[in-house]
Design a protein around this motif. Structure first.
Motif, PDB file in Angstrom:
ATOM      1  N   LEU A 285      38.676  42.487  37.407  1.00  8.42           N
ATOM      2  CA  LEU A 285      37.669  41.625  38.055  1.00  8.42           C
ATOM      3  C   LEU A 285      38.139  40.567  39.409  1.00  8.42           C
ATOM      4  CD1 LEU A 285      35.537  39.706  34.629  1.00  8.42           C
ATOM      5  CD2 LEU A 285      34.908  41.593  35.962  1.00  8.42           C
ATOM      6  N   ALA A 286      38.910  39.886  38.903  1.00 10.18           N
ATOM      7  CA  ALA A 286      39.275  39.311  40.228  1.00 10.18           C
ATOM      8  C   ALA A 286      39.217  39.995  41.272  1.00 10.18           C
ATOM      9  CB  ALA A 286      40.703  38.031  40.083  1.00 10.18           C
ATOM     10  N   HIS A 287      40.500  41.230  41.037  1.00 12.10           N
ATOM     11  CA  HIS A 287      40.359  42.184  42.012  1.00 12.10           C
ATOM     12  C   HIS A 287      39.210  42.432  43.545  1.00 12.10           C
ATOM     13  CE1 HIS A 287      41.629  45.712  43.978  1.00 12.10           C
ATOM     14  NE2 HIS A 287      41.787  44.885  44.576  1.00 12.10           N
ATOM     15  N   GLY A 288      38.173  42.817  42.478  1.00  8.84           N
ATOM     16  CA  GLY A 288      36.733  43.283  42.446  1.00  8.84           C
ATOM     17  C   GLY A 288      36.045  42.204  43.026  1.00  8.84           C
ATOM     18  N   LEU A 289      36.536  40.748  42.940  1.00  7.48           N
ATOM     19  CA  LEU A 289      35.511  39.794  43.324  1.00  7.48           C
ATOM     20  C   LEU A 289      36.070  39.799  44.970  1.00  7.48           C
ATOM     21  CD1 LEU A 289      35.070  37.250  41.117  1.00  7.48           C
ATOM     22  CD2 LEU A 289      32.900  38.481  41.920  1.00  7.48           C
ATOM     23  N   SER A 290      37.002  39.538  45.541  1.00  5.61           N
ATOM     24  CA  SER A 290      38.424  39.713  46.132  1.00  5.61           C
ATOM     25  C   SER A 290      38.458  40.620  47.370  1.00  5.61           C
ATOM     26  CB  SER A 290      40.156  39.302  45.793  1.00  5.61           C
ATOM     27  OG  SER A 290      40.736  40.104  44.907  1.00  5.61           O
ATOM     28  N   HIS A 291      38.075  42.191  46.637  1.00 10.57           N
ATOM     29  CA  HIS A 291      38.248  43.697  47.405  1.00 10.57           C
ATOM     30  C   HIS A 291      37.163  44.341  47.658  1.00 10.57           C
ATOM     31  CE1 HIS A 291      42.802  41.880  46.303  1.00 10.57           C
ATOM     32  NE2 HIS A 291      42.990  42.723  47.707  1.00 10.57           N
ATOM     33  N   ALA A 292      36.469  44.695  48.546  1.00  9.33           N
ATOM     34  CA  ALA A 292      35.367  44.662  48.526  1.00  9.33           C
ATOM     35  C   ALA A 292      35.748  46.756  48.399  1.00  9.33           C
ATOM     36  CB  ALA A 292      34.508  44.697  50.222  1.00  9.33           C
ATOM     37  N   SER A 293      34.724  47.115  47.780  1.00 10.29           N
ATOM     38  CA  SER A 293      34.924  48.130  47.273  1.00 10.29           C
ATOM     39  C   SER A 293      34.324  49.715  48.711  1.00 10.29           C
ATOM     40  CB  SER A 293      34.046  48.775  45.459  1.00 10.29           C
ATOM     41  OG  SER A 293      33.218  48.644  46.150  1.00 10.29           O
ATOM     42  N   HIS A 294      33.922  49.562  49.678  1.00  5.07           N
ATOM     43  CA  HIS A 294      33.474  50.426  50.533  1.00  5.07           C
ATOM     44  C   HIS A 294      34.087  49.693  52.444  1.00  5.07           C
ATOM     45  CE1 HIS A 294      30.531  47.683  52.271  1.00  5.07           C
ATOM     46  NE2 HIS A 294      30.486  46.965  50.980  1.00  5.07           N
ATOM     47  N   PRO A 295      34.427  50.278  52.792  1.00  5.59           N
ATOM     48  CA  PRO A 295      34.772  50.002  54.454  1.00  5.59           C
ATOM     49  C   PRO A 295      33.483  49.440  54.899  1.00  5.59           C
ATOM     50  CG  PRO A 295      34.571  52.431  54.651  1.00  5.59           C
ATOM     51  CD  PRO A 295      34.335  51.822  52.842  1.00  5.59           C
ATOM     52  N   SER A 296      33.553  48.414  56.499  1.00  2.44           N
ATOM     53  CA  SER A 296      33.266  47.475  56.863  1.00  2.44           C
ATOM     54  C   SER A 296      31.746  48.085  57.078  1.00  2.44           C
ATOM     55  CB  SER A 296      33.447  46.666  57.565  1.00  2.44           C
ATOM     56  OG  SER A 296      34.072  46.779  58.902  1.00  2.44           O
ATOM     57  N   THR A 297      31.512  49.302  57.197  1.00  2.00           N
ATOM     58  CA  THR A 297      30.432  50.501  57.833  1.00  2.00           C
ATOM     59  C   THR A 297      29.243  50.108  57.195  1.00  2.00           C
ATOM     60  OG1 THR A 297      30.398  51.977  56.401  1.00  2.00           O
ATOM     61  CG2 THR A 297      32.000  52.518  57.974  1.00  2.00           C
ATOM     62  N   PRO A 298      27.865  49.987  57.982  1.00  2.00           N
ATOM     63  CA  PRO A 298      26.833  49.543  57.188  1.00  2.00           C
ATOM     64  C   PRO A 298      26.366  50.691  56.800  1.00  2.00           C
ATOM     65  CG  PRO A 298      27.033  49.477  60.193  1.00  2.00           C
ATOM     66  CD  PRO A 298      28.253  49.952  59.347  1.00  2.00           C
ATOM     67  N   LEU A 299      25.076  49.691  55.929  1.00  2.00           N
ATOM     68  CA  LEU A 299      24.445  50.494  55.069  1.00  2.00           C
ATOM     69  C   LEU A 299      23.046  51.036  56.019  1.00  2.00           C
ATOM     70  CD1 LEU A 299      23.618  50.237  52.100  1.00  2.00           C
ATOM     71  CD2 LEU A 299      21.506  49.083  52.702  1.00  2.00           C
TER      72      LEU A 299
ATOM     73  N   THR B 278      32.546  45.543  40.436  1.00  3.27           N
ATOM     74  CA  THR B 278      32.551  44.233  41.271  1.00  3.27           C
ATOM     75  C   THR B 278      31.356  43.009  40.964  1.00  3.27           C
ATOM     76  OG1 THR B 278      33.717  44.901  42.368  1.00  3.27           O
ATOM     77  CG2 THR B 278      32.164  42.885  42.973  1.00  3.27           C
ATOM     78  N   VAL B 279      29.768  44.173  40.548  1.00  3.16           N
ATOM     79  CA  VAL B 279      29.066  44.209  40.308  1.00  3.16           C
ATOM     80  C   VAL B 279      29.341  43.091  39.379  1.00  3.16           C
ATOM     81  CG1 VAL B 279      26.304  44.809  39.457  1.00  3.16           C
ATOM     82  CG2 VAL B 279      27.835  45.773  41.086  1.00  3.16           C
ATOM     83  N   VAL B 280      29.456  43.323  38.201  1.00  6.62           N
ATOM     84  CA  VAL B 280      30.000  42.627  36.750  1.00  6.62           C
ATOM     85  C   VAL B 280      30.526  41.198  37.327  1.00  6.62           C
ATOM     86  CG1 VAL B 280      30.945  42.794  34.521  1.00  6.62           C
ATOM     87  CG2 VAL B 280      29.530  44.735  35.031  1.00  6.62           C
ATOM     88  N   ALA B 281      31.817  41.668  37.866  1.00 11.83           N
ATOM     89  CA  ALA B 281      32.308  39.594  37.811  1.00 11.83           C
ATOM     90  C   ALA B 281      31.174  38.853  38.642  1.00 11.83           C
ATOM     91  CB  ALA B 281      33.708  40.381  38.801  1.00 11.83           C
ATOM     92  N   VAL B 282      30.458  39.586  39.557  1.00 11.27           N
ATOM     93  CA  VAL B 282      29.491  38.619  40.247  1.00 11.27           C
ATOM     94  C   VAL B 282      28.974  38.067  39.601  1.00 11.27           C
ATOM     95  CG1 VAL B 282      27.550  38.804  42.146  1.00 11.27           C
ATOM     96  CG2 VAL B 282      30.023  39.717  42.263  1.00 11.27           C
ATOM     97  N   TRP B 283      28.278  38.838  38.679  1.00  8.70           N
ATOM     98  CA  TRP B 283      27.159  38.449  37.606  1.00  8.70           C
ATOM     99  C   TRP B 283      27.588  37.291  36.727  1.00  8.70           C
ATOM    100  CZ3 TRP B 283      26.411  38.492  32.425  1.00  8.70           C
ATOM    101  CH2 TRP B 283      25.476  38.092  31.644  1.00  8.70           C
ATOM    102  N   ALA B 284      29.206  37.438  36.371  1.00  6.37           N
ATOM    103  CA  ALA B 284      29.677  36.837  35.521  1.00  6.37           C
ATOM    104  C   ALA B 284      29.686  35.596  35.840  1.00  6.37           C
ATOM    105  CB  ALA B 284      30.896  37.361  34.825  1.00  6.37           C
ATOM    106  N   ALA B 285      30.270  35.470  37.218  1.00  2.00           N
ATOM    107  CA  ALA B 285      30.924  34.645  37.822  1.00  2.00           C
ATOM    108  C   ALA B 285      29.134  33.227  37.692  1.00  2.00           C
ATOM    109  CB  ALA B 285      30.948  34.413  39.676  1.00  2.00           C
ATOM    110  N   THR B 286      28.179  34.397  38.395  1.00  2.00           N
ATOM    111  CA  THR B 286      26.626  33.719  39.223  1.00  2.00           C
ATOM    112  C   THR B 286      26.064  32.429  37.590  1.00  2.00           C
ATOM    113  OG1 THR B 286      26.448  35.365  40.280  1.00  2.00           O
ATOM    114  CG2 THR B 286      24.660  33.673  39.128  1.00  2.00           C
ATOM    115  N   ALA B 287      26.484  33.490  35.738  1.00  2.48           N
ATOM    116  CA  ALA B 287      25.925  32.904  35.074  1.00  2.48           C
ATOM    117  C   ALA B 287      27.381  31.444  34.460  1.00  2.48           C
ATOM    118  CB  ALA B 287      25.841  33.695  34.162  1.00  2.48           C
ATOM    119  N   ALA B 288      28.094  31.791  34.631  1.00  2.26           N
ATOM    120  CA  ALA B 288      28.927  30.720  34.797  1.00  2.26           C
ATOM    121  C   ALA B 288      28.817  29.307  34.832  1.00  2.26           C
ATOM    122  CB  ALA B 288      30.505  31.253  35.009  1.00  2.26           C
ATOM    123  N   ALA B 289      28.725  29.944  36.777  1.00  7.74           N
ATOM    124  CA  ALA B 289      28.303  29.195  37.394  1.00  7.74           C
ATOM    125  C   ALA B 289      26.701  28.156  36.849  1.00  7.74           C
ATOM    126  CB  ALA B 289      27.898  28.615  38.669  1.00  7.74           C
ATOM    127  N   GLY B 290      25.737  28.810  36.337  1.00  8.60           N
ATOM    128  CA  GLY B 290      24.480  28.397  35.613  1.00  8.60           C
ATOM    129  C   GLY B 290      24.682  27.485  35.005  1.00  8.60           C
TER     130      GLY B 290
END
Length: 457
Positions: A29-43, A158-170
């Motif tokens: 989870l920490a690796h997913g939060l600290s490393h983007a899974s895609h290159p910085s190409t625009p959507l 990464t999505v799960v890690a972001v949601w967990a961090a958001t819920a923990a902060a709340g």
């Protein structure tokens, strides 16, 4: 028999297994939060149209232009935050929305801490009757857009890690809040965030599935084209086998009959002719084995002789009887035409007329066969269909043009095909002919009147 008190075998204690699994999941989870899974190409960078590629930039620019002033206004008017602090918070919480098109995870690392700092700043203010804490409405809505961008670009981990961090902060903010604070948004954001993340992940996975399907279709199309090419080459090889077998049979018969047709041959000459006949028979046997490899399982060889330019008139008449108006223009004297060129010219006209019947039924067609400048020129031109009608085959297999190209390439010629301005189609083949003073292989002068025997064939 004594046993050792300490046995190395056996699974580790369950507690150690749970702890190691928990540590491994936390590291992931920490690796997913600290490393983007895609290159910085625009959507939508691979979209076919320019407006589609520019759409993400327009959206993020509109989001930033909307939420920066709205956030500042809400903080100053509803929560009583000083203008400088409200401006800093508004910019920190909304300006990174500009990064959603290409770097949403990096934008989350800026917006998430800014939202927590904003919640702590609002905690120090006196609560009003309409105050929503810890996430004011502009902050909550902007954060949902951020989560949607993450769901569209990042992996499930990464999505799960972001949601967990958001819920923990709340949850932490809810625990430290005094009793007079309404902390409904602390629970609302994880719920809405989960819905948004699921929607974004579903859209992303659907897009990836569509992309993989398109790639597979491209690969399948390339494999189909290669298979078609190999099938055409095999069919041409089977047809040319008959031509080459005829020449080898003529050589065999001539070598066998030479001692009887030519008087006064010496014994070495007779042995030489016998050696030539034996080598020709051996070559015929090898060709039969080669043909058995080229034939499909369960198919029989064609026992009829291979057609040539002398049968063009019959082909045209059969096509006319099928309802296609065709006119044939053939030079009276084409000179010596090699067997391969003769067969290829007939097959090219046959395939071209078949394509007209399939794709432009009823179109007026002209066939021309001429010899000029040491080349045989074959031209098949058809006009548009006389009346709008669906073709007999809406999607061709491509075998016709592929076969034409392979036949022309085999003879060392050139092929030009393409549509005409009036809606018709043109097929023009140009194949080399031997010099006038060099008789073509397999011509009547070579074989004279000798016919191959059934044993040689």
């Amino acid at each position: 028999m004594a046993t050792s008190p300490s046995s190395p075998a056996g699974p580790p204690p369950p507690a150690d297994g749970l702890l190691s699994a928990a540590r491994r999941n936390l590291r992931e989870l920490a690796h997913g939060l600290s490393h983007a899974s895609h290159p910085s190409t625009p959507l939508l960078a691979d979209a076919p149209k320019q407006w589609q590629r520019l759409l993400p930039y327009v959206v993020v620019l509109a989001l930033a232009a909307t939420f920066i002033p709205v956030t500042i206004t809400v903080l100053t008017s509803q929560y009583g935050v000083p203008g400088a602090v409200a401006g800093a918070l508004g910019v920190a919480q909304a300006a990174p929305l500009l990064m959603l098109a290409h770097r949403p995870l990096q934008a989350w690392w800026i917006i998430f801490p800014a939202d927590i700092v904003g919640a702590l700043v609002l905690l120090a203010r006196d609560p009003g009757r309409l105050d929503v804490w810890p996430w004011p409405p502009p902050t909550l809505i902007a954060y949902l857009f951020l989560l949607l961008a993450l769901g569209l670009r990042e992996t499930r981990r990464t999505v799960v890690a972001v949601w967990a961090a958001t819920a923990a902060a709340g949850a932490v903010l809810h625990l430290i809040a005094p009793s007079d604070r309404a902390t409904g948004s602390a629970l609302l954001l994880p719920i809405l965030g989960a819905v948004v993340l699921v929607i974004g992940a579903a859209v992303r996975e659907r897009g990836e599935a569509t992309r993989r399907l398109a790639e597979q279709e491209t690969i399948s199309e390339a494999e189909r084209a290669q298979r078609t090419l190999l099938e055409e080459r095999t069919r041409i090889a089977r047809e040319l086998h008959d031509v080459v077998a005829h020449h080898m049979s003529v050589i065999t018969v001539q070598a066998d009959s030479a001692p009887y047709r030519i008087s006064g041959l010496s014994e070495p000459a007779r042995e030489e002719f016998a050696s030539i006949a034996a080598a020709a028979r051996e070559s015929l046997g090898e060709m039969r084995r080669l043909l058995s490899v080229l034939r499909s399982d369960g198919t029989e060889g064609d026992r009829a002789p291979q057609p040539g330019l002398d049968r063009l008139q019959q082909l045209v008449e059969a096509t006319v009887r099928a309802g296609l108006p065709v006119t044939l223009s053939r030079a009276a004297d084409l000179g010596e035409v090699p067997s391969a060129v003769d067969l290829s010219a007939y097959r090219i006209v046959q395939e071209a007329l078949a394509n007209v019947v399939r794709h432009a039924p009823g179109a007026r067609t002209q066939v021309s066969v001429r010899a000029a400048a040491g080349h045989l020129n074959v031209l098949v031109v058809n006009g548009p269909a006389p009346k709008p009608a669906s073709p007999l085959e809406s999607a061709g297999t491509g075998h016709g043009l592929v076969g034409m190209r392979e036949r022309v390439r085999l003879t060392g010629g050139t092929l030009d095909t393409g549509p005409l301005p009036d809606g018709g189609f043109r097929v023009a083949a140009r194949m080399p002919l031997p010099p006038a003073d060099a008789p073509a292989a397999g011509s009547p002068s070579d074989s004279r009147s000798v016919q191959p025997s059934s044993e040689d064939l």
